[in-house]
Design a protein around this motif. Structure first.
Motif, PDB file in Angstrom:
ATOM      1  N   VAL A   8       0.821  -1.217   0.000  1.00  0.00           N
ATOM      2  CA  VAL A   8       0.000   0.000   0.000  1.00  0.00           C
ATOM      3  C   VAL A   8       0.854   1.266   0.000  1.00  0.00           C
ATOM      4  O   VAL A   8       0.399   2.326  -0.441  1.00  0.00           O
ATOM      5  CB  VAL A   8      -0.988   0.019   1.193  1.00  0.00           C
ATOM      6  N   LYS A  12       0.209   4.095  -2.672  1.00  0.00           N
ATOM      7  CA  LYS A  12      -0.046   5.524  -2.440  1.00  0.00           C
ATOM      8  C   LYS A  12       0.831   6.372  -3.341  1.00  0.00           C
ATOM      9  O   LYS A  12       0.368   7.346  -3.946  1.00  0.00           O
ATOM     10  CB  LYS A  12       0.213   5.875  -0.976  1.00  0.00           C
ATOM     11  N   GLN A  13       2.104   6.012  -3.436  1.00  0.00           N
ATOM     12  CA  GLN A  13       3.023   6.780  -4.277  1.00  0.00           C
ATOM     13  C   GLN A  13       2.575   6.779  -5.736  1.00  0.00           C
ATOM     14  O   GLN A  13       2.589   7.814  -6.400  1.00  0.00           O
ATOM     15  CB  GLN A  13       4.431   6.206  -4.140  1.00  0.00           C
ATOM     16  N   VAL A  16      -0.736   8.923  -6.230  1.00  0.00           N
ATOM     17  CA  VAL A  16      -0.478  10.369  -6.286  1.00  0.00           C
ATOM     18  C   VAL A  16       0.159  10.744  -7.613  1.00  0.00           C
ATOM     19  O   VAL A  16      -0.211  11.744  -8.236  1.00  0.00           O
ATOM     20  CB  VAL A  16       0.417  10.794  -5.100  1.00  0.00           C
ATOM     21  N   ARG A  27      -7.062  11.229   2.049  1.00  0.00           N
ATOM     22  CA  ARG A  27      -5.927  10.665   2.770  1.00  0.00           C
ATOM     23  C   ARG A  27      -4.639  10.727   1.944  1.00  0.00           C
ATOM     24  O   ARG A  27      -3.539  10.748   2.495  1.00  0.00           O
ATOM     25  CB  ARG A  27      -6.237   9.219   3.181  1.00  0.00           C
ATOM     26  N   ALA A  28      -4.767  10.761   0.628  1.00  0.00           N
ATOM     27  CA  ALA A  28      -3.594  10.879  -0.237  1.00  0.00           C
ATOM     28  C   ALA A  28      -3.207  12.334  -0.465  1.00  0.00           C
ATOM     29  O   ALA A  28      -2.149  12.620  -1.026  1.00  0.00           O
ATOM     30  CB  ALA A  28      -3.853  10.206  -1.581  1.00  0.00           C
ATOM     31  N   TYR A  93      -4.401   0.347  -1.830  1.00  0.00           N
ATOM     32  CA  TYR A  93      -4.282   1.577  -1.044  1.00  0.00           C
ATOM     33  C   TYR A  93      -5.577   2.363  -1.051  1.00  0.00           C
ATOM     34  O   TYR A  93      -6.080   2.761   0.010  1.00  0.00           O
ATOM     35  CB  TYR A  93      -3.144   2.464  -1.572  1.00  0.00           C
ATOM     36  N   VAL A  94      -6.128   2.599  -2.233  1.00  0.00           N
ATOM     37  CA  VAL A  94      -7.356   3.390  -2.329  1.00  0.00           C
ATOM     38  C   VAL A  94      -8.478   2.734  -1.523  1.00  0.00           C
ATOM     39  O   VAL A  94      -9.205   3.408  -0.775  1.00  0.00           O
ATOM     40  CB  VAL A  94      -7.780   3.595  -3.799  1.00  0.00           C
ATOM     41  N   VAL A  97      -8.327   3.418   2.278  1.00  0.00           N
ATOM     42  CA  VAL A  97      -8.463   4.764   2.842  1.00  0.00           C
ATOM     43  C   VAL A  97      -9.675   5.541   2.338  1.00  0.00           C
ATOM     44  O   VAL A  97     -10.047   6.569   2.919  1.00  0.00           O
ATOM     45  CB  VAL A  97      -7.197   5.613   2.567  1.00  0.00           C
ATOM     46  N   ASP A 104      -3.177   9.375   7.115  1.00  0.00           N
ATOM     47  CA  ASP A 104      -2.356   8.183   7.040  1.00  0.00           C
ATOM     48  C   ASP A 104      -1.313   8.203   8.153  1.00  0.00           C
ATOM     49  O   ASP A 104      -0.816   9.270   8.547  1.00  0.00           O
ATOM     50  CB  ASP A 104      -1.658   8.098   5.683  1.00  0.00           C
ATOM     51  N   LEU A 108       2.975   5.082   5.660  1.00  0.00           N
ATOM     52  CA  LEU A 108       2.115   5.769   4.695  1.00  0.00           C
ATOM     53  C   LEU A 108       2.179   7.283   4.872  1.00  0.00           C
ATOM     54  O   LEU A 108       2.042   8.030   3.908  1.00  0.00           O
ATOM     55  CB  LEU A 108       0.664   5.297   4.843  1.00  0.00           C
TER      56      LEU A 108
END
Length: 214
Positions: A8, A12-13, A16, A27-28, A93-94, A97, A104, A108
């Motif tokens: 995750v 997230k990286q 984004v 959250r991102a 990840y999505v 969150v 996060d 994270l």
């Protein structure tokens, strides 16, 4: 391939970098408006305990086989912006969150470097204000300083997200991805200018900064 142990942090990286310019996900820290707000899209399923695994499956399917219909601006989500394990990481990840409050934590929390913390300084008549290289809707520097007189204002953009740089009354660079947007201008002593990206939705998401002339 389906990996329930998806990464995750990598998800997230990648989200984004690849998806944040189009989608809002609190959250991102992304504020894109071209595509659906993902917190709003999954608010009801989360409220009804639809289940993270099921939501993850929906997201993965949308990544790989997006809706073929364009939005009201004629923009259609490309298929497989991420693929293979990367797609599973993003979906995981999505799903973990979306539509959830708070922030996060742990790894994270530091997975994506906050943009806009620096100050760009004019050097030898050139003021370089890069776009965030990770694809966030932000400049790498939310503040800039310059001296009065002729100057070239440039925005290197190493990301695949399209951006430009504009100062009303001074000039407008071309919209570029993986390139440099620039224009020539003359700065007035003691003035303060606002630079921003004019691509729809980007300034509203926070892609702007302040240039102070000494």
């Amino acid at each position: 391939m389906k990996d329930p142990q998806a990464d995750v942090v990598a998800g997230k990286q990648l989200f984004v970098q690849k998806c944040g310019s189009c989608h809002t996900l609190a959250r991102a820290g992304t504020k894109g408006t071209t595509g659906p707000n993902l917190d709003e899209a999954f608010q009801q399923p989360v409220k009804e305990n639809f289940g993270e695994t099921a939501i993850r499956g929906v997201i993965l399917k949308q990544i790989l086989f997006p809706n073929r219909l364009p939005n009201s601006d004629g923009i259609k989500m490309p298929a497989k912006l991420v693929s293979g394990q990367n797609a599973h990481d993003v979906a995981a990840y999505v799903a973990s969150v979306t539509a959830k409050g708070g922030k996060d934590t742990g790894r994270l929390a530091s997975a994506v470097k906050a943009a806009g913390a620096g100050t760009a300084v004019e050097k030898a008549g050139v003021l370089s204000i890069p776009a965030d290289p990770g694809g966030q809707l932000a400049f790498a520097a939310a503040k800039a300083t310059g001296t009065a007189g002729p100057v070239t204002i440039e925005m290197p953009n190493k990301s695949g997200t399209q951006h430009d740089i504009v100062i009303d009354g001074l000039g407008k660079g071309a919209v570029v991805a993986n390139g440099t947007s620039s224009f020539k201008a003359t700065l007035d002593t003691g003035k303060t200018y606002t630079y921003y990206c004019s691509v729809p939705g980007h300034r509203a998401a926070g892609m702007q900064g302040t240039l102070t002339v000494k």
